[in-house]
Design an enzyme around this catalytic site. Structure first.
Site, short mmCIF file in Angstrom:
data_model
loop_
_atom_site.label_atom_id
_atom_site.label_comp_id
_atom_site.label_asym_id
_atom_site.label_seq_id
_atom_site.Cartn_x
_atom_site.Cartn_y
_atom_site.Cartn_z
N ASP A 8 0.88 -1.16 0.00
CA ASP A 8 0.00 0.00 0.00
C ASP A 8 0.93 1.23 0.00
OD1 ASP A 8 -2.43 1.52 0.59
OD2 ASP A 8 -1.58 1.76 2.57
N LEU A 9 0.45 2.37 -0.44
CA LEU A 9 1.34 3.53 -0.51
C LEU A 9 1.17 4.45 0.71
CD1 LEU A 9 3.42 5.17 -2.20
CD2 LEU A 9 1.48 6.26 -3.32
N ASP A 10 -0.01 5.07 0.81
CA ASP A 10 -0.27 6.00 1.91
C ASP A 10 -0.24 5.27 3.25
OD1 ASP A 10 -0.67 8.02 0.11
OD2 ASP A 10 -2.84 7.89 0.11
N THR A 16 1.45 10.11 3.85
CA THR A 16 0.67 11.17 3.20
C THR A 16 -0.64 11.45 3.93
OG1 THR A 16 0.16 9.39 1.70
CG2 THR A 16 1.51 11.16 0.83
N LYS A 44 -8.84 6.74 6.38
CA LYS A 44 -7.65 6.02 5.90
C LYS A 44 -8.01 4.82 5.03
CE LYS A 44 -4.29 7.54 9.26
NZ LYS A 44 -3.46 7.21 10.41
N GLY A 45 -7.39 4.77 3.85
CA GLY A 45 -7.61 3.63 2.95
C GLY A 45 -8.92 3.71 2.16
N ARG A 48 -11.64 8.57 -2.43
CA ARG A 48 -11.85 10.02 -2.32
C ARG A 48 -13.33 10.37 -2.10
NH1 ARG A 48 -9.44 13.32 -7.17
NH2 ARG A 48 -7.71 11.94 -6.65
N SER A 114 -2.40 0.65 -4.45
CA SER A 114 -2.93 1.81 -3.72
C SER A 114 -4.27 2.27 -4.28
CB SER A 114 -1.92 2.96 -3.80
OG SER A 114 -2.51 4.17 -3.36
N ALA A 115 -5.10 2.83 -3.41
CA ALA A 115 -6.39 3.38 -3.84
C ALA A 115 -6.21 4.77 -4.43
CB ALA A 115 -7.33 3.45 -2.64
N SER A 116 -5.04 5.37 -4.24
CA SER A 116 -4.86 6.78 -4.60
C SER A 116 -4.67 7.02 -6.10
CB SER A 116 -3.67 7.36 -3.85
OG SER A 116 -3.45 8.68 -4.27
N ASN A 118 -3.37 9.69 -7.00
CA ASN A 118 -2.16 10.53 -7.02
C ASN A 118 -0.89 9.71 -6.86
OD1 ASN A 118 -3.34 13.30 -7.16
ND2 ASN A 118 -4.34 12.61 -5.29
N LYS A 145 -10.99 -0.70 -1.90
CA LYS A 145 -10.80 -1.59 -0.75
C LYS A 145 -11.98 -1.36 0.20
CE LYS A 145 -5.82 -0.71 -1.04
NZ LYS A 145 -4.68 0.02 -0.48
N GLU A 169 -0.04 -3.37 4.63
CA GLU A 169 -1.16 -2.44 4.74
C GLU A 169 -1.22 -1.73 6.09
OE1 GLU A 169 -3.79 -0.85 3.88
OE2 GLU A 169 -4.06 -1.44 1.80
N ASP A 170 -1.69 -0.49 6.08
CA ASP A 170 -1.86 0.25 7.35
C ASP A 170 -3.33 0.45 7.70
OD1 ASP A 170 -2.32 2.13 5.24
OD2 ASP A 170 -2.19 3.71 6.74
P1 B16 Z 1 -6.69 10.08 -3.74
P2 B16 Z 1 -3.71 4.00 -0.05
C1 B16 Z 1 -5.62 5.91 -0.07
O1 B16 Z 1 -4.33 5.47 -0.40
C2 B16 Z 1 -5.60 6.78 1.19
O2 B16 Z 1 -5.27 6.01 2.33
C3 B16 Z 1 -6.94 7.42 1.40
O3 B16 Z 1 -6.90 8.26 2.55
C4 B16 Z 1 -7.33 8.22 0.15
O4 B16 Z 1 -8.60 8.81 0.29
C5 B16 Z 1 -7.31 7.30 -1.07
O5 B16 Z 1 -6.02 6.72 -1.19
C6 B16 Z 1 -7.64 8.02 -2.35
O6 B16 Z 1 -6.63 8.95 -2.60
O7 B16 Z 1 -7.69 11.10 -3.28
O8 B16 Z 1 -5.27 10.61 -3.76
O9 B16 Z 1 -7.07 9.41 -5.02
O10 B16 Z 1 -3.63 3.93 1.45
O11 B16 Z 1 -4.62 2.97 -0.67
O12 B16 Z 1 -2.33 4.04 -0.70
MG MG Z 2 -2.84 3.10 3.34
#
Ligand code: B16
Ligand code: MG
Length: 214
Positions: A8-10, A16, A44-45, A48, A114-116, A118, A145, A169-170
């Site tokens: 996982d990233l964040d 972040t 967290k996780g 958006r 990662s879900a992000s 970014n 997730k 994972e966190d």
């Molecule tokens: P974004 P991960 C997740 O990343 C974050 O934990 C979560 O807080 C965030 O809302 C989600 O990504 C979406 O991120 O707005 O940048 O697309 O923990 O899966 O790496």
């Molecule tokens: Mg995370």
């Protein structure tokens, strides 16, 4: 021993979460309510748009207009992108680089799950854009997730069976996703919170290859 590791990233590679928190807090302030660090744990996780729903419910605000909600999420994301654009490789969490290099030396494949949306920007900022064998992020998946999609896609692209992967994972939602993907999962963070993981570590400092021997 697992043949591949999916990170996982964040909250695992970088912290972040603090930038997400600052941006959500700013949006809450604009909407006229306070958003605490404890509230932020619930985001967290989470994706958006789901995060926005939780934020609005905390503020007791109801918005039915989808385009208004999209605009708020975009506003938050613009602030978030401003913050993460300043990141440097110093923000890689302690012990992470040593552990990733150890995996590479041992022929273990590595991926980001990662879900992000970014993810690429963050990886670029911290100098790890070309470091992973596979990157699956929020732009490549349709289900957030705890759905296992992100991890199953990573395993597929790595060409490794899910049973031969270990996920790091966190977040509680991420641990559930890994379990549903039939993968081993190491929780990174608080033992109480992450009790459903197969193993829990507080950080990557001093970890060795035994961590992925099952
Ligand atoms: P974004 P991960 C997740 O990343 C974050 O934990 C979560 O807080 C965030 O809302 C989600 O990504 C979406 O991120 O707005 O940048 O697309 O923990 O899966 O790496
Ligand atoms: Mg995370």
């Amino acid at each position: 021993r697992s043949k591949a590791c999916i990170f996982d990233l964040d909250g695992v590679i970088v912290d972040t979460a603090k930038y997400h928190y600052l941006a959500w807090k700013r949006l809450a302030a604009e909407l006229g309510f306070e958003f605490t660090e404890k509230d932020n744990e619930r985001l967290k996780g989470v994706s958006r748009m789901e995060s926005l729903e939780i934020l609005l419910s905390i503020g007791g605000i109801r918005i039915d207009d989808e385009s208004k909600k999209m605009a708020l999420a975009e506003k938050k994301n613009n602030w978030y992108v401003e913050y993460i654009s300043q990141m440097t490789e110093d923000e890689i969490l302690p012990g992470v680089m040593d552990f990733l290099n150890l995996l590479k030396r041992n022929g273990v494949k590595i991926a980001i799950g990662s879900a992000s949306k970014n993810t690429m920007l963050i990886l670029e900022r911290i100098g790890l854009k070309d470091f992973f064998d596979v990157i699956i992020d929020g732009t490549k998946i349709t289900r957030a997730k705890p759905d296992p999609e992100v991890f199953l896609k990573a395993a597929e692209e790595l060409n490794v069976a899910p049973e031969e992967c270990t996920v790091f994972e966190d977040a509680i939602a991420g641990i559930e996703a890994a379990k549903r993907a039939c993968m081993k999962v190491v929780g990174v963070g608080n033992r109480e919170t992450l009790k459903d993981a197969d193993r829990v570590i507080e950080s990557f400092v001093g970890q060795d290859i035994e961590l992925i021997e099952w």
